[in-house]
Design an enzyme around this catalytic site. Structure first.
Site, short mmCIF file in Angstrom:
data_model
loop_
_atom_site.label_atom_id
_atom_site.label_comp_id
_atom_site.label_asym_id
_atom_site.label_seq_id
_atom_site.Cartn_x
_atom_site.Cartn_y
_atom_site.Cartn_z
N LYS A 597 0.81 -1.22 0.00
CA LYS A 597 0.00 0.00 0.00
C LYS A 597 0.85 1.27 0.00
O LYS A 597 0.54 2.22 -0.70
CB LYS A 597 -0.92 -0.02 1.23
CG LYS A 597 -1.91 1.11 1.28
CD LYS A 597 -2.98 0.94 0.22
CE LYS A 597 -3.95 2.09 0.19
NZ LYS A 597 -4.70 2.12 -1.08
O1 M6R Z 1 -0.03 6.78 -1.38
P1 M6R Z 1 0.11 7.30 -2.77
O2 M6R Z 1 -1.16 7.97 -3.25
O3 M6R Z 1 1.28 8.22 -2.94
O4 M6R Z 1 0.36 6.05 -3.68
C1 M6R Z 1 0.62 6.20 -5.04
C2 M6R Z 1 0.55 4.87 -5.76
O5 M6R Z 1 1.49 3.98 -5.23
C3 M6R Z 1 -0.85 4.24 -5.68
O6 M6R Z 1 -1.82 5.09 -6.21
C4 M6R Z 1 -0.86 2.91 -6.45
O7 M6R Z 1 -0.69 3.14 -7.82
C5 M6R Z 1 -2.16 2.14 -6.20
N1 M6R Z 1 -1.84 0.76 -5.95
C6 M6R Z 1 -3.09 2.19 -7.35
O8 M6R Z 1 -4.25 1.44 -7.13
#
Ligand code: M6R
Length: 602
Positions: A597
């Site tokens: 996550k």
């Molecule tokens: O916590 P964050 O919004 O910075 O994370 C960014 C990405 O790692 C996150 O959106 C990732 O692409 C998800 N697994 C998408 O579903």
């Protein structure tokens, strides 16, 4: 905590009375947490009682997910146990040094070196016998980003921990203390938490905590109360967190909007950027990763349209390495659900070093990105546990639009009544998402018909393009299927060669009320791919009859202002990826393979 990493896990417990061992009991297993639980049951849970314990769920960086590479790691004399999050960048040199003492490593990880170094520092030299001094000595030799927890068999009532760039929060209970990478680790036991600064060390005992700097001088943390509802960290009758979180989207968007439009004005609370600062801005850079990046693409469409200043968007991991042109009139919008993503954090640091102002859009109170930014606009999606982002994504889009409106207000590029009108259409969205949740039944039927597809394409134009990219990302991460999102107009420049009989293609059709040519062009694009044998899954507004002849399946979404459409069109794609994932045999959609996550390494 499993959502932060689930390729292996382990625990270590101090058991000072154990006549056989060195005082620390340790068990670890590759695979999901269940494997560890089974192993503990096999050995006997009563074997792991004690006063102090550390645990870890891993997302592999150095070394495959095996039992040996799982944390905690133990020192050669079995007196030290450690867990680590992050990367120790100088581990190769340190490992060589440790091996020079005739010590053999049990794992391929970078982390294990910290355990041996601590034991060496404790066993001899100027820090001999002093747990705290030994820990500080080791910490000062490590380079990179790390959260480390140390326990020593001869100090069973103590844990020493440290953070540099990766997260660590203290939980203050009654006669018990906790440490966690985030508050979900101890929310069940206490609402009282303490935020630590960069390069802080903390010593906890059952009675309390002490915060230090890496040089041993006294520092202090920032106490706060956790306002997340415990129920938010439970599935609440749904079979997965992701499904629950999709259903929480109306509330996530509603809560994110709440209070930002008062007395005819957009209010960006919690900001330290004045209207004057916003007016001074003459260009915007958006930095983010994954789904947050897709939400940032929509910020670009909105800000350029409403404010008429250029917006550039960049995946955060590329931003600082290509020397972007930034100055004090640049606003950098850093979007991150977790507020911890290392790539985005480094982009923020680079932007600040170049004199730009940084506004964070973030879902996690007190996390590092907002802390290092000039201002923050919090999304109020509540904790997102499913690794695939759903409600946080929609909340980010809503927050980005608030930022766009605040800039338009400061620049005077929209009249107050226009801003009020746009905001009103934003406020209509939660009820429309609510209505749209029923689409899951139709989506499941489509997924069942498709069965186990091998590849899928997603097409969109205008604001439908980021939706197509987000749909493809969801399918990749949940169903492990090759999927690609394209701007529909780009198809004829190459990707159309991929179209073959029965290839499922999702097309996000822009509102017919928006740019007229855009709508008619995408209708032509649908015909082009149908003519080549594709099976079309068309997402279109209620009342848009023009697409009916060309859709194998037609998914209807409520009418909205065209810029708002992504907040609706994304929802069926979330359901679709979950349904296809299950048909492909991935039942644990909350924890797709290889992912975590919060990605706290670059
Ligand atoms: O916590 P964050 O919004 O910075 O994370 C960014 C990405 O790692 C996150 O959106 C990732 O692409 C998800 N697994 C998408 O579903």
């Amino acid at each position: 905590m499993e959502y932060r990493g689930y390729d292996s896990s382990g625990i270590a417990v101090t058991a000072p009375d154990d006549p056989l061992g060195a005082g620390i009991k340790l068990v670890k297993r590759a695979g999901k947490l269940k494997n560890l639980e089974d192993r503990i049951t096999e050995i006997g849970a009563d074997q792991f009682t004690g006063g102090t314990a550390i645990g870890h769920t891993r997302w592999a960086t150095h070394g495959r997910p095996t039992d040996e590479n799982a944390h905690p790691h133990r020192s050669f004399d079995e007196k030290v146990a450690i867990v680590h999050n992050g990367i120790i960048e100088n581990f190769a040199a340190l490992r060589k040094e440790v091996e020079g003492h005739g010590i053999e490593f049990a794992s391929e990880t970078d982390s294990e070196v910290a355990a041996h170094l601590l034991a060496l520092a404790y066993n001899e030299g100027d820090t001999a016998g002093d747990f705290r001094a030994s820990a500080l000595k080791v910490l000062n030799r490590l380079e990179g980003a790390f959260t480390l927890l140390f326990m020593h068999a001869e100090h069973p009532g103590q844990i020493i921990a440290a953070r540099r760039s990766t997260p660590l929060i203290i939980g203050v209970g009654e006669d018990e203390m906790f440490l966690g990478s985030d508050v979900a680790a101890f929310i069940e036991h206490t609402r009282n938490a303490v935020e630590l600064g960069q390069d802080n060390v903390v010593v906890i005992t059952r009675e309390g905590y002490e915060v230090l700097n890496f040089d041993g001088s006294t520092s202090e943390g920032k106490p706060f109360t956790i306002d997340w509802d415990l129920a938010a960290a439970e599935k609440g009758g749904f079979d997965s967190f992701m499904m629950k979180e999709i259903h929480e989207q109306p509330a996530a968007v509603r809560d994110t909007l709440a209070g930002h439009f008062q007395d005819g004005k957009i209010i960006l609370d919690e900001q330290h950027l004045s209207e004057q600062d916003l007016k001074y801005v003459n260009q915007v850079f958006v930095v983010a990763c994954g789904s947050a990046y897709h939400s940032g693409l929509l910020a670009k469409y909105a800000i350029e349209h409403w404010v008429r200043i250029p917006v550039q968007i960049e995946v955060a991991s590329e931003f600082r390495y290509r020397d972007p042109v930034l100055d004090e009139r640049t606003l950098v919008l850093a979007i991150s659900q977790s507020g911890e993503t290392a790539d985005t954090l480094e982009a923020v640091r680079h932007a600040k070093s170049q004199g730009a102002k940084v506004l964070a859009v973030c879902n996690t109170n007190g996390s590092q990105i907002p802390r290092e930014s000039d201002a923050v606009l919090y999304t109020h999606a509540g904790p997102e546990i499913g690794v695939a982002s759903t409600k946080a994504f929609l909340a980010q889009v809503a927050a980005n639009y608030i930022v766009g409106l605040a800039l338009a207000q400061a620049h005077g590029t929209k009249y107050p009544d226009e801003i009020a009108e746009i905001y009103a259409s934003l406020e209509e969205i939660p009820a429309k998402i609510e209505q749209l949740l029923e689409v899951n039944t139709q989506v499941k039927e489509i997924a069942d018909y498709l069965g186990t597809v091998k590849t899928m394409l997603f097409l969109g134009r205008g604001v439908g393009f980021p939706v197509a990219l987000e749909g493809a990302l969801k399918l990749k991460e949940l169903a492990y299927i090759h999927a690609e999102g394209f701007a529909a107009g780009e198809l004829k420049h190459g990707p159309i060669a991929l179209i073959e009989d029965d290839l499922p293609v999702v097309i996000v059709v822009p509102s017919p009320k928006g740019v007229k040519q855009l709508h008619s062009k995408i209708v032509s694009n649908i015909q082009e791919i149908r003519a080549r044998g594709a099976k079309t899954i068309v997402i279109a507004e209620e009342g848009d009859t023009s697409v009916e002849p060309y859709a194998n399946w037609l998914i209807r979404i409520p009418e909205s202002a065209s810029i708002m459409q992504p907040l609706l069109a994304t929802v069926p794609l979330q359901f679709l990826s979950a349904a296809i994932a299950r048909n492909c045999g991935n039942d644990d959609i909350d924890k797709p393979r290889n992912l975590a996550k919060s990605v706290t390494v670059e």
